[in-house]
Design a protein around this motif. Structure first.
Motif, PDB file in Angstrom:
ATOM      1  N   TYR A 187       0.853  -1.183   0.000  1.00  0.00           N
ATOM      2  CA  TYR A 187       0.000   0.000   0.000  1.00  0.00           C
ATOM      3  C   TYR A 187       0.893   1.239   0.000  1.00  0.00           C
ATOM      4  N   PRO A 188       0.516   2.293  -0.736  1.00  0.00           N
ATOM      5  CA  PRO A 188       1.376   3.471  -0.830  1.00  0.00           C
ATOM      6  C   PRO A 188       1.417   4.308   0.454  1.00  0.00           C
ATOM      7  N   SER A 189       2.408   4.067   1.272  1.00  0.00           N
ATOM      8  CA  SER A 189       2.653   4.870   2.466  1.00  0.00           C
ATOM      9  C   SER A 189       4.152   5.092   2.581  1.00  0.00           C
ATOM     10  N   LEU A 190       4.562   6.130   3.290  1.00  0.00           N
ATOM     11  CA  LEU A 190       5.971   6.495   3.363  1.00  0.00           C
ATOM     12  C   LEU A 190       6.816   5.369   3.949  1.00  0.00           C
ATOM     13  N   GLU A 191       6.297   4.699   4.968  1.00  0.00           N
ATOM     14  CA  GLU A 191       7.072   3.625   5.607  1.00  0.00           C
ATOM     15  C   GLU A 191       7.197   2.389   4.710  1.00  0.00           C
ATOM     16  N   ASN A 192       6.219   2.161   3.842  1.00  0.00           N
ATOM     17  CA  ASN A 192       6.267   0.984   2.964  1.00  0.00           C
ATOM     18  C   ASN A 192       7.301   1.117   1.846  1.00  0.00           C
ATOM     19  N   PHE A 193       7.784   2.327   1.610  1.00  0.00           N
ATOM     20  CA  PHE A 193       8.802   2.499   0.582  1.00  0.00           C
ATOM     21  C   PHE A 193      10.111   1.808   0.952  1.00  0.00           C
ATOM     22  N   LYS A 194      10.344   1.646   2.219  1.00  0.00           N
ATOM     23  CA  LYS A 194      11.596   1.022   2.652  1.00  0.00           C
ATOM     24  C   LYS A 194      11.729  -0.380   2.057  1.00  0.00           C
ATOM     25  N   ALA A 195      10.671  -1.176   2.158  1.00  0.00           N
ATOM     26  CA  ALA A 195      10.710  -2.537   1.620  1.00  0.00           C
ATOM     27  C   ALA A 195      10.818  -2.526   0.096  1.00  0.00           C
ATOM     28  N   ILE A 196      10.129  -1.578  -0.556  1.00  0.00           N
ATOM     29  CA  ILE A 196      10.198  -1.482  -2.009  1.00  0.00           C
ATOM     30  C   ILE A 196      11.617  -1.141  -2.459  1.00  0.00           C
ATOM     31  N   ILE A 197      12.235  -0.177  -1.786  1.00  0.00           N
ATOM     32  CA  ILE A 197      13.596   0.245  -2.135  1.00  0.00           C
ATOM     33  C   ILE A 197      14.581  -0.903  -1.957  1.00  0.00           C
ATOM     34  N   GLU A 198      14.496  -1.550  -0.813  1.00  0.00           N
ATOM     35  CA  GLU A 198      15.446  -2.620  -0.511  1.00  0.00           C
ATOM     36  C   GLU A 198      15.235  -3.845  -1.399  1.00  0.00           C
ATOM     37  N   GLY A 199      14.031  -4.031  -1.902  1.00  0.00           N
ATOM     38  CA  GLY A 199      13.747  -5.195  -2.737  1.00  0.00           C
ATOM     39  C   GLY A 199      13.866  -4.945  -4.221  1.00  0.00           C
ATOM     40  N   ARG A 200      14.098  -3.683  -4.617  1.00  0.00           N
ATOM     41  CA  ARG A 200      14.138  -3.347  -6.047  1.00  0.00           C
ATOM     42  C   ARG A 200      15.494  -3.711  -6.642  1.00  0.00           C
ATOM     43  N   SER A 201      15.470  -4.568  -7.642  1.00  0.00           N
ATOM     44  CA  SER A 201      16.705  -4.964  -8.329  1.00  0.00           C
ATOM     45  C   SER A 201      16.679  -4.416  -9.755  1.00  0.00           C
ATOM     46  N   PHE A 202      17.804  -3.838 -10.165  1.00  0.00           N
ATOM     47  CA  PHE A 202      17.893  -3.267 -11.505  1.00  0.00           C
ATOM     48  C   PHE A 202      19.355  -3.318 -11.919  1.00  0.00           C
ATOM     49  N   GLY A 203      19.646  -4.117 -12.940  1.00  0.00           N
ATOM     50  CA  GLY A 203      21.019  -4.411 -13.319  1.00  0.00           C
ATOM     51  C   GLY A 203      21.804  -3.216 -13.844  1.00  0.00           C
TER      52      GLY A 203
END
Length: 521
Positions: free
Chosen positions: A35-51
């Motif tokens: 869900y789009p909340s400021l605290e949830n971005f942490k998991a998105i950032i840490e899980g985002r992989s881009f070569g």
């Protein structure tokens, strides 16, 4: 400007699916990642992989797209930062509207820039780059060939076909610009100095938002499409996107929601000069509709390898393409966009592509000095602004009438008289009871008719207020359309060049309430 907010539900402008999403309805959780909340971005950032290779191609492609354009220092730093593993994008996308089109185009980008800045302040170890994705491959020219300014529609007419981003800015555009005498010089320069519509949009968006570090990405790019080639081939061969979106759509429909997008067997167009036509399977291979072009399976797969730019994703796979080539963590869109992204989660899972936080852009209404005065004179709350004129008029006339328009007391008295007459007549002749009832019905109809005449008289007495409300409605809902979907931002920018700067102050991309901005003069 003074800011206030109301809940989106009070406006009546949003679908149940959109409202339930922003209200975190439990049943919708399987249709998105976080869900789009400021605290949830942490998991998105840490899980985002881009070569690293993707980053290299992306940065080089965007740099090439900006050739001939002057980049601001913040944009240069953001472009250089795309090569770093701790840099992420937040994105919005839109069509190539003339002169920015309706207000909400500006709202989309302001919301995106504000989100990037909010994330930068919250997670300073990373870099967050706001991105505007140009829908340069769209071919629905009639949707973008006009804009409205102070109640007048201005249109550019051309017989060009195909992807609108490739449309050449020829003599017909010069004639159109001369008609727009009120336009600021940067708009005129955009359409006169650039060769294509995509170039003109890049010019004016860069002018308006470049100092905020916004990067403009055109997906109509051979190298970027090359990164996506395996997905193009898979869709041509397996039609997996069609199957997965239909499955997800069926699940949403079982919950009572309507579908926003409808997939096809193949979700790519064939894109060439003057052409953007559907690709369909035939018994012998593939056909490009309405062109007479045919390819065998081997030929079309080879074409993907040699010319991936000839394949243009439709609305089903365009979001996947975007996330495939960007290190993106959030997408901001309108209510219909947010809703259709919920149909795509299975597609992202299948192609092992990270699904971003899907967020609504900010929604706003600007109450200028005239609108503020009219609303105050009528004693209107912000919520009442969204009530239909007819519903409001009925309530207003009833509340401000000099007499009781319902005539309830008179109706009760009249009914009592006829009922008494019926009882007395029944003792004389039982059949007269029905005559008394019929007489009561006729009398009440006459009274109702008189009530309508009375209401019309009261409406005449309140004509000034009713006209004031009609004028207010036309300001805030021109032609019955919400202001942000009709009016061009020049109506506000030409009066105050700090208009966009003020939006930065008042917009909060993580507050999903509807914004009312009042200009008190």
């Amino acid at each position: 400007m003074m800011k206030s907010t109301i809940e989106p539900e009070c406006t009546g402008q949003f679908s149940p699916l959109f409202i339930d999403y922003i209200r975190k309805r439990e049943e919708l959780k399987p249709f998105y990642h976080h869900y789009p909340s400021l605290e949830n971005f942490k998991a998105i950032i840490e899980g985002r992989s881009f070569g690293a290779e993707k980053r290299k191609v992306l940065a080089e492609s965007i740099h090439r797209q900006y050739e001939g354009f002057e980049l601001s220092e913040p944009s240069i730093k953001n472009l250089e930062g795309l090569g770093e593993e701790k840099t992420f994008t937040v994105t919005t996308g839109h069509q190539l509207n003339l002169f920015t089109g309706p207000l909400y185009f500006i709202y989309k980008i302001v919301s995106t820039i504000n989100l990037a800045e909010k994330l930068q302040a919250t997670y300073p170890d990373y870099r967050f780059v706001p991105v505007y994705w140009m829908a340069s491959e769209d071919h629905d020219f009639e949707e973008i060939n006009h804009f409205s300014y102070e109640g007048k529609k201005y249109s550019w007419n051309t017989d060009q076909k195909g992807a609108v981003g490739d449309f050449e800015l020829n003599d017909s555009m010069e004639a159109f610009i001369k008609e727009i005498g009120f336009a600021p010089s940067f708009f005129k320069d955009a359409y006169r100095l650039q060769k294509t519509l995509a170039g003109a949009v890049r010019y004016y968006v860069n002018y308006l938002f470049g100092e905020k570090g916004l990067l403009i990405v055109d997906g109509h790019d051979a190298r970027l499409k090359g990164l996506f080639s395996e997905v193009i081939k898979d869709d041509l061969l397996t039609n997996k996107g069609n199957e997965l979106v239909n499955r997800q759509t069926e699940r949403l429909e079982k919950l009572g929601y309507k579908s926003q997008i409808f997939p096809r067997e193949i979700n790519f167009f064939y894109l060439d000069k003057g052409i953007r036509s559907r690709i369909v399977k035939t018994k012998d291979g593939y056909e490009i509709l309405d062109t007479g072009r045919h390819f065998s399976e081997e030929e079309i797969l080879s074409l993907v390898d040699t010319n991936p730019e000839l394949f243009s994703p439709n609305v089903v796979l365009r979001p996947l393409y975007q996330e495939y080539i960007l290190p993106n963590i959030a997408y901001l869109g309108g209510p219909a966009e947010v809703a259709y992204w919920l149909q795509l989660k299975l597609v992202f899972d299948h192609y092992q592509t990270d699904y971003p936080l899907v967020m609504p852009r900010n929604f706003a209404m600007i109450k200028g000095v005239r609108a503020v005065r009219k609303a105050r004179a009528l004693g209107l709350s912000n919520e009442q602004l969204f009530v239909s004129f007819e519903a409001w008029k009925k309530t207003y006339v009833k509340e401000h009438a000099a007499s009781d328009l319902s005539l309830e007391k008179e109706k009760k008295a009249l009914s009592a008289i006829f009922e008494q007459m019926g009882e007395e007549a029944e003792r004389v002749d039982p059949t007269l009871q029905h005559a008394a009832e019929a007489a009561k019905t006729r009398a009440l109809k006459i009274l109702n008719h008189f009530g309508k005449k009375l209401r019309q008289g009261e409406e005449r007495n309140l004509a000034t207020d009713l006209q004031r409300m009609q004028a207010l409605k036309e300001i805030l809902f021109p032609g019955g359309t919400p202001q942000e979907r009709k009016n061009n931002f020049l109506e506000f920018y030409l009066k105050d060049e700090r208009f966009i700067e003020k939006l930065y102050t008042h917009f909060d991309p993580l507050d999903f309430n509807y914004i009312i901005l009042e200009d008190n003069g």
